[in-house]
Design a protein around this motif. Structure first.
Motif, PDB file in Angstrom:
ATOM      1  N   THR A 117       0.867  -1.256  -0.077  1.00  0.00           N
ATOM      2  CA  THR A 117      -0.156  -0.147  -0.123  1.00  0.00           C
ATOM      3  C   THR A 117       0.907   1.226  -0.207  1.00  0.00           C
ATOM      4  OG1 THR A 117      -0.140  -0.170   2.635  1.00  0.00           O
ATOM      5  CG2 THR A 117      -1.907  -1.035   1.123  1.00  0.00           C
ATOM      6  N   GLN A 131      -6.744  -4.534  -3.221  1.00  0.00           N
ATOM      7  CA  GLN A 131      -5.861  -3.906  -2.156  1.00  0.00           C
ATOM      8  C   GLN A 131      -6.576  -2.757  -1.927  1.00  0.00           C
ATOM      9  OE1 GLN A 131      -3.960  -4.108   0.142  1.00  0.00           O
ATOM     10  NE2 GLN A 131      -1.887  -4.401  -0.585  1.00  0.00           N
ATOM     11  N   TRP A 132      -6.179  -2.280  -0.602  1.00  0.00           N
ATOM     12  CA  TRP A 132      -6.874  -0.891  -0.122  1.00  0.00           C
ATOM     13  C   TRP A 132      -5.966   0.085  -0.926  1.00  0.00           C
ATOM     14  CZ3 TRP A 132     -11.319  -0.691   2.538  1.00  0.00           C
ATOM     15  CH2 TRP A 132     -11.722  -1.748   3.142  1.00  0.00           C
ATOM     16  N   LYS A 133      -6.828   1.210  -1.140  1.00  0.00           N
ATOM     17  CA  LYS A 133      -6.221   2.376  -1.711  1.00  0.00           C
ATOM     18  C   LYS A 133      -6.611   3.692  -0.656  1.00  0.00           C
ATOM     19  CE  LYS A 133      -4.629   0.425  -5.698  1.00  0.00           C
ATOM     20  NZ  LYS A 133      -5.254  -0.891  -5.186  1.00  0.00           N
ATOM     21  N   GLU A 183     -10.215   6.058   2.112  1.00  0.00           N
ATOM     22  CA  GLU A 183      -9.785   4.575   2.053  1.00  0.00           C
ATOM     23  C   GLU A 183     -10.767   3.774   1.516  1.00  0.00           C
ATOM     24  OE1 GLU A 183      -6.928   2.151   4.991  1.00  0.00           O
ATOM     25  OE2 GLU A 183      -8.821   2.525   5.670  1.00  0.00           O
ATOM     26  N   PHE A 184     -10.235   2.960   0.468  1.00  0.00           N
ATOM     27  CA  PHE A 184     -11.202   1.937  -0.301  1.00  0.00           C
ATOM     28  C   PHE A 184     -10.605   0.818  -0.753  1.00  0.00           C
ATOM     29  CE2 PHE A 184      -9.595   5.475  -2.617  1.00  0.00           C
ATOM     30  CZ  PHE A 184      -9.061   4.718  -3.967  1.00  0.00           C
ATOM     31  N   LEU A 185     -11.451  -0.157  -0.879  1.00  0.00           N
ATOM     32  CA  LEU A 185     -10.991  -1.598  -1.282  1.00  0.00           C
ATOM     33  C   LEU A 185     -11.018  -1.366  -2.727  1.00  0.00           C
ATOM     34  CD1 LEU A 185      -9.672  -4.430  -0.725  1.00  0.00           C
ATOM     35  CD2 LEU A 185     -12.008  -5.136  -0.338  1.00  0.00           C
ATOM     36  N   SER A 207     -15.185  -1.838  -2.255  1.00  0.00           N
ATOM     37  CA  SER A 207     -15.923  -1.190  -1.186  1.00  0.00           C
ATOM     38  C   SER A 207     -16.981  -0.092  -1.632  1.00  0.00           C
ATOM     39  CB  SER A 207     -14.832  -0.774  -0.265  1.00  0.00           C
ATOM     40  OG  SER A 207     -14.231   0.339  -0.709  1.00  0.00           O
TER      41      SER A 207
END
Length: 430
Positions: free
Chosen positions: A73, A136-138, A154-156, A315
């Protein structure tokens, strides 16, 4: 899961900060809790929905020939300087300095990192094409985070990247991803419409956005009713599928062509609102050239691979689906991604016959039912089951239990059935 032992902190009152239905319902149903502006903790039921969506996305990416990876990340600023995007990206990028005064960033996207990985790994044209992807989370530092998970910081995300020998190969990869996306949305249980889009900061000259239809959508959309038929999902010829998807009229209000719209028969015209849940891009050699990723061709000469990138907001999809599928009582989950297949409602906790039948039915579901075993009045149990949106409710009281009968309620339609236990379980698919 037994509701008496679960971490599902439902709320009776609507939180003041929640402006749209999905945000209100996710908070009230105990799926998420806000930890900072635009940053949410996902609680057990929310996590189950995320996992089910991610698994469908994963299966369709694998079926399209993509390979799963997992990238960090946190990224080096030097990679982004190679591509020229570090200064150009803007304030949405969260920039970090570590203890050694090295410049880092929390990744908003991964074109640079995957290009660097491929540059170190791929040397010959024989090793192409390749489509790595990750879930992955961004993080993007939105100036005004709002609307819950629809516009969080924050988002998947599922992001995939294609590397091909030439433009023709890159367009084939682009078509494969479009088909994979449409199959993904179909399996989830929603209608998503591909619309020609601007490429923005990613770059390139070919892009499509995918919009889920919802009354509260951020964009106005215009489309041909042919999209609602779903016939293209049975296409075996990818070129025929792509032609169908890109020649049927669909546009957001920003790209609406009134002249083309006027040619569509009135009975096929549809207008509404859409929420963007994915976008795909073809951008040629923009990143491979900037980052000096060259491979040796069949003629012995070096060339830069042609690239594309493909994102789905995992998400964000959760919020978009709720916006599209809810009523005054709560969420209406599609079967494929509901946190639980059914809620088992014990209307007489402590009655031996009722308890025994509830336990028997609960055991038959494995981990895919939520058993409301609380000492709580029936009305509260019905209300919470509707709020959480389980596709089925299995309602068990003393009279029915004594006769081996249960009441079955379908959340989406409100239909009720009184059935023997065996028939009820067969209908639910336990």
């Amino acid at each position: 899961m037994r509701l008496s032992k679960s971490l599902i902190p439902t709320l009776k009152e609507t939180p003041a900060e929640a402006q749209i239905a999905s945000h209100r319902l996710m908070l009230r149903a105990g799926m998420i809790r806000q930890m900072a502006s635009g940053i949410y903790a996902w609680l057990p039921t929310g996590t189950r929905v995320l996992s089910k969506i991610a698994q469908i996305v994963r299966e369709e990416q694998d079926a399209a020939g993509a390979q799963e990876v997992l990238m960090p990340t946190v990224q080096s600023a030097d990679l982004w300087r190679e591509s020229g995007r570090y200064d150009a990206y803007g304030k949405e990028m969260l920039r970090i300095m570590d203890r050694h005064e090295r410049e880092l960033l929390f990744g908003p996207t991964n074109e640079e990192m995957i290009t660097a990985i491929m540059r170190d790994s791929i040397k010959s044209y024989r090793e192409l094409p390749q489509i790595p992807y990750q879930i992955q989370w961004k993080f993007r530092d939105e100036v005004r985070p709002r609307f819950g998970v629809l516009r969080g910081r924050e988002f998947l995300m599922k992001d995939a990247y294609s590397f091909d020998l030439d433009r023709d190969g890159a367009v084939v990869s682009y078509k494969k991803m479009m088909l994979a996306y449409m199959r993904t949305f179909q399996r989830i249980g929603i209608t998503a419409i591909p619309m020609r889009a601007d490429t923005g900061q990613i770059g390139g000259d070919l892009s499509h956005e995918f919009h889920v239809l919802a009354p509260t959508g951020e964009s106005g959309v215009f489309y041909d009713a042919a999209f609602e038929a779903g016939d293209a999902m049975t296409a075996t010829d990818i070129d025929a599928f792509y032609e169908q998807m890109t020649t049927i009229y669909a546009a957001t209000d920003e790209k609406h062509d009134t002249a083309a719209w006027d040619k569509i028969p009135a009975e096929r015209k549809r207008e509404g609102r859409g929420i963007e849940v994915g976008q795909i891009f073809y951008f040629g050699i923009k990143y491979s050239q900037a980052m000096n990723f060259a491979v040796t061709g069949a003629d012995g000469q070096k060339f830069f691979p042609e690239m594309g990138s493909y994102g789905i907001g995992v998400s964000r999809l959760v919020g978009a689906i709720i916006e599209a599928r809810h009523d005054e009582a709560g969420i209406i989950w599609p079967d494929a991604i509901a946190p639980f297949k059914a809620a088992i409602l014990n209307l007489r906790q402590g009655d031996a016959t009722t308890d025994a039948l509830c336990e028997k039915i609960y055991a038959s579901f494995g981990n895919d039912a939520l058993y409301d075993d609380r000492e709580e009045r029936a009305g509260a149990k019905f209300a919470e089951a509707d709020l959480m949106g389980h596709p089925w409710q299995i309602i068990i009281g003393p009279r029915g239990a004594a006769n081996g009968m249960v009441e079955l309620k379908r959340r989406a339609t409100g239909e009720r059935f009184e059935l023997p236990v065996k028939d009820a379980l067969a209908k639910v698919g336990a």
